[in-house]
Design an enzyme around this catalytic site. Structure first.
Site, PDB file in Angstrom:
ATOM      1  N   ARG A 244      20.754  37.115  43.527  1.00  0.00           N
ATOM      2  CA  ARG A 244      19.885  36.841  42.384  1.00  0.00           C
ATOM      3  C   ARG A 244      20.098  35.389  41.987  1.00  0.00           C
ATOM      4  O   ARG A 244      21.184  34.845  42.160  1.00  0.00           O
ATOM      5  CB  ARG A 244      20.220  37.771  41.220  1.00  0.00           C
ATOM      6  CG  ARG A 244      19.997  39.252  41.531  1.00  0.00           C
ATOM      7  CD  ARG A 244      20.377  40.112  40.327  1.00  0.00           C
ATOM      8  NE  ARG A 244      20.161  41.531  40.605  1.00  0.00           N
ATOM      9  CZ  ARG A 244      21.080  42.338  41.143  1.00  0.00           C
ATOM     10  NH1 ARG A 244      22.284  41.854  41.466  1.00  0.00           N
ATOM     11  NH2 ARG A 244      20.805  43.612  41.360  1.00  0.00           N
ATOM     12  N   LYS A 272      24.339  41.330  36.505  1.00  0.00           N
ATOM     13  CA  LYS A 272      23.442  42.402  36.071  1.00  0.00           C
ATOM     14  C   LYS A 272      24.174  43.733  36.021  1.00  0.00           C
ATOM     15  O   LYS A 272      23.963  44.551  35.120  1.00  0.00           O
ATOM     16  CB  LYS A 272      22.233  42.483  37.006  1.00  0.00           C
ATOM     17  CG  LYS A 272      21.188  43.484  36.562  1.00  0.00           C
ATOM     18  CD  LYS A 272      19.965  43.438  37.462  1.00  0.00           C
ATOM     19  CE  LYS A 272      18.903  44.439  37.000  1.00  0.00           C
ATOM     20  NZ  LYS A 272      17.698  44.388  37.863  1.00  0.00           N
ATOM     21  N   HIS A 355      13.244  35.083  43.447  1.00  0.00           N
ATOM     22  CA  HIS A 355      13.567  36.458  43.833  1.00  0.00           C
ATOM     23  C   HIS A 355      12.972  36.833  45.182  1.00  0.00           C
ATOM     24  O   HIS A 355      13.356  37.853  45.778  1.00  0.00           O
ATOM     25  CB  HIS A 355      13.072  37.426  42.758  1.00  0.00           C
ATOM     26  CG  HIS A 355      13.932  38.650  42.615  1.00  0.00           C
ATOM     27  ND1 HIS A 355      15.238  38.598  42.160  1.00  0.00           N
ATOM     28  CD2 HIS A 355      13.688  39.962  42.883  1.00  0.00           C
ATOM     29  CE1 HIS A 355      15.747  39.819  42.150  1.00  0.00           C
ATOM     30  NE2 HIS A 355      14.832  40.660  42.596  1.00  0.00           N
ATOM     31  N   ARG A 358      15.604  37.232  47.899  1.00  0.00           N
ATOM     32  CA  ARG A 358      16.316  38.513  47.868  1.00  0.00           C
ATOM     33  C   ARG A 358      15.498  39.594  48.569  1.00  0.00           C
ATOM     34  O   ARG A 358      16.029  40.375  49.361  1.00  0.00           O
ATOM     35  CB  ARG A 358      16.589  38.883  46.411  1.00  0.00           C
ATOM     36  CG  ARG A 358      17.411  40.133  46.216  1.00  0.00           C
ATOM     37  CD  ARG A 358      17.841  40.247  44.760  1.00  0.00           C
ATOM     38  NE  ARG A 358      18.526  41.491  44.489  1.00  0.00           N
ATOM     39  CZ  ARG A 358      19.803  41.736  44.766  1.00  0.00           C
ATOM     40  NH1 ARG A 358      20.534  40.794  45.352  1.00  0.00           N
ATOM     41  NH2 ARG A 358      20.366  42.882  44.478  1.00  0.00           N
ATOM     42  N   HIS A 381      22.939  47.263  44.764  1.00  0.00           N
ATOM     43  CA  HIS A 381      22.061  48.160  44.016  1.00  0.00           C
ATOM     44  C   HIS A 381      22.825  49.386  43.539  1.00  0.00           C
ATOM     45  O   HIS A 381      23.711  49.886  44.225  1.00  0.00           O
ATOM     46  CB  HIS A 381      20.883  48.609  44.890  1.00  0.00           C
ATOM     47  CG  HIS A 381      19.890  47.525  45.134  1.00  0.00           C
ATOM     48  ND1 HIS A 381      19.028  47.522  46.211  1.00  0.00           N
ATOM     49  CD2 HIS A 381      19.608  46.393  44.433  1.00  0.00           C
ATOM     50  CE1 HIS A 381      18.264  46.437  46.167  1.00  0.00           C
ATOM     51  NE2 HIS A 381      18.598  45.751  45.102  1.00  0.00           N
ATOM     52  N   TYR A 390      12.685  47.441  49.152  1.00  0.00           N
ATOM     53  CA  TYR A 390      12.692  46.495  50.265  1.00  0.00           C
ATOM     54  C   TYR A 390      12.420  47.168  51.606  1.00  0.00           C
ATOM     55  O   TYR A 390      12.342  46.493  52.634  1.00  0.00           O
ATOM     56  CB  TYR A 390      14.056  45.784  50.333  1.00  0.00           C
ATOM     57  CG  TYR A 390      14.464  45.165  49.027  1.00  0.00           C
ATOM     58  CD1 TYR A 390      13.924  43.953  48.614  1.00  0.00           C
ATOM     59  CD2 TYR A 390      15.382  45.780  48.199  1.00  0.00           C
ATOM     60  CE1 TYR A 390      14.286  43.383  47.416  1.00  0.00           C
ATOM     61  CE2 TYR A 390      15.750  45.217  46.989  1.00  0.00           C
ATOM     62  CZ  TYR A 390      15.200  44.014  46.604  1.00  0.00           C
ATOM     63  OH  TYR A 390      15.553  43.459  45.405  1.00  0.00           O
TER      64      TYR A 390
END
Length: 443
Positions: A244, A272, A355, A358, A381, A390
């Site tokens: 990120r 995050k 982004h 990513r 994640h 993705y």
């Protein structure tokens, strides 16, 4: 009356003074600029032609002052990311109803104990403002207990009249649900349950990953040496690791680790998710990071803790003792695309967004056969559902896998499907013989 006339004259004089001011870029001081759309508040925005920064003229003159309706992140015990461009203020001034503002403030205080992100709280306020405008316009509610299903349905109609995306409309509802549930759970008020239901949310089309096409990446890498050397290394890191942009800008200077077997890792904080992690990297990228460490030490000695830095207000990149903002990093890429006409296969100028790198790393890994749970771990994640964003299979990958599937199937004399032996598949000549003879006879 005389006082009012004098006040009007004074306002006219102030407007004339502002209109005669020369618009200059607050980043580099250049007076070469072009229009670049509008802010959410409807104010004209400009882009500097020299440093590519976007700005609103004289906006720095209207800084929010701490008050009962303007809180700082420090008031809530939160830290602002150094790379953030959203500031540290939480402004309640646009919430017009006193009773609504009272409960929203309680909600923000409560939510601040559950998050370390002031940006999350700022977004809640932005979505609450839409509800406040609706309440003020409709004049159907005088206290929070007056909110019922009929009011919610009217609010849904109101949102449909606003120029909001389905995502923004959904978040307006989600913030309101969070307020209702938190208030009822903590006995702040008592309202009907399930005022907002699942079917109230606008339907959202399944979003494809925003990956960068390989031909666009190739063109970008061809011109990387035209970027300032520190920014060039940032691009190389984010291309390989898919960080990120906040994680990239705040990489610690000592992030590079070695495992004793010649392998390298980077160690950093997933802000995050609030945990520290390590990622394996290539030897080539480790050399890039070592070069950047030397670059930082040459400019700042040992008094700077980050791997990358910001710039001074100048058309040239002059390193400054501060973290680069995510917007500044993106502007460097947009400027490069415009300078060298980096376009997609339709000829449209590519709009680089941080982004996208990513998404590109995640999509590449999926298309190269990396198991999804490994991609999930690599990208940090919380759930497989996040990683599924993705899991976009490129057409050529799909074609290759289908061909492998068909090439590994034969039909026996009874018309049943069987799998070919691995030894047979290892020989192209044998495979061709099976395809031409066994399958042909079965047909």
């Amino acid at each position: 009356m005389k006082h009012k006339l004098n006040q009007n004259v004074q306002e006219e004089i102030e407007l004339k003074i502002v209109s005669t001011k020369q618009i200059t870029c607050p980043t580099c001081g250049s007076d070469c600029y072009m229009k670049s759309g509008f802010t959410k508040a409807g104010k004209q925005r400009y882009r500097c032609k020299d440093c590519r920064a976007r700005f609103v003229p004289f906006s720095h003159c209207k800084k929010l002052v701490k008050s009962d309706d303007v809180w700082t992140a420090n008031d809530l015990g939160l830290q602002v990311r150094p790379c953030s461009t959203d500031g540290d203020k939480i402004n309640f001034s646009d919430i017009q109803e006193k009773w609504l503002k009272f409960y929203i403030k309680k909600f923000i205080k409560y939510t601040a104990t559950q998050t370390n992100s002031v940006e999350t709280l700022q977004k809640h306020i932005y979505y609450f403002k839409h509800f406040s405008k609706f309440i003020s316009k409709a004049q159907l509610v005088n206290q929070i207990e007056d909110i019922n299903r009929s009011v919610v349905l009217n609010y849904l109609d109101y949102l449909n009249t606003q120029k909001l995306s389905p995502v923004s409309k959904g978040k307006c509802l989600s913030s309101l649900v969070s307020l209702f549930e938190t208030g009822v759970a903590n006995n702040w008020f008592n309202i009907e349950p399930y005022l907002i239901r699942k079917e109230d949310y606008p339907k959202r089309s399944k979003s494809l990953p925003r990956y960068i096409p390989e031909d666009v990446l190739h063109k970008l890498n061809q011109h990387l040496d035209k970027l300032p050397e520190s920014v060039m290394r940032m691009v190389l890191v984010i291309q390989e690791c898919g960080l990120r942009v906040g994680e990239l800008c705040q990489l610690p200077l000592d992030c590079l680790k070695e495992d004793g077997k010649g392998g390298y890792f980077i160690q950093f904080m997933r802000w995050k998710m609030r945990f520290e992690t390590t990622l394996p990297i290539s030897i080539e990228l480790s050399q890039v990071i070592k070069e950047q460490q030397v670059y930082i030490q040459q400019h700042f000695g040992k008094n700077y803790q980050y791997l990358f830095c910001g710039r001074k207000a100048s058309p040239e990149f002059i390193p400054e003792h501060k973290v680069m903002t995510d917007r500044s990093f993106a502007n460097h890429l947009k400027s490069l695309a415009e300078q060298f006409n980096i376009c997609d296969n339709t000829g449209k100028l590519w709009n680089f967004q941080t982004h996208q790198f990513r998404h590109t790393v995640g999509t590449r890994m999926i298309n190269n056969g990396v198991p999804q749970h490994i991609v999930q771990r690599y990208l940090g994640h919380d759930s497989p559902q996040m990683t599924m964003t993705y899991a976009h299979i490129h057409d050529h990958t799909l074609r290759e896998e289908i061909e492998k599937y068909h090439d590994s199937r034969v039909i026996n004399f009874q018309g049943e499907t069987t799998e070919l032996d691995e030894a047979i598949l290892s020989s192209n000549n044998d495979l061709e013989w099976f395809k031409k003879n066994v399958q042909a006879r079965a047909l």
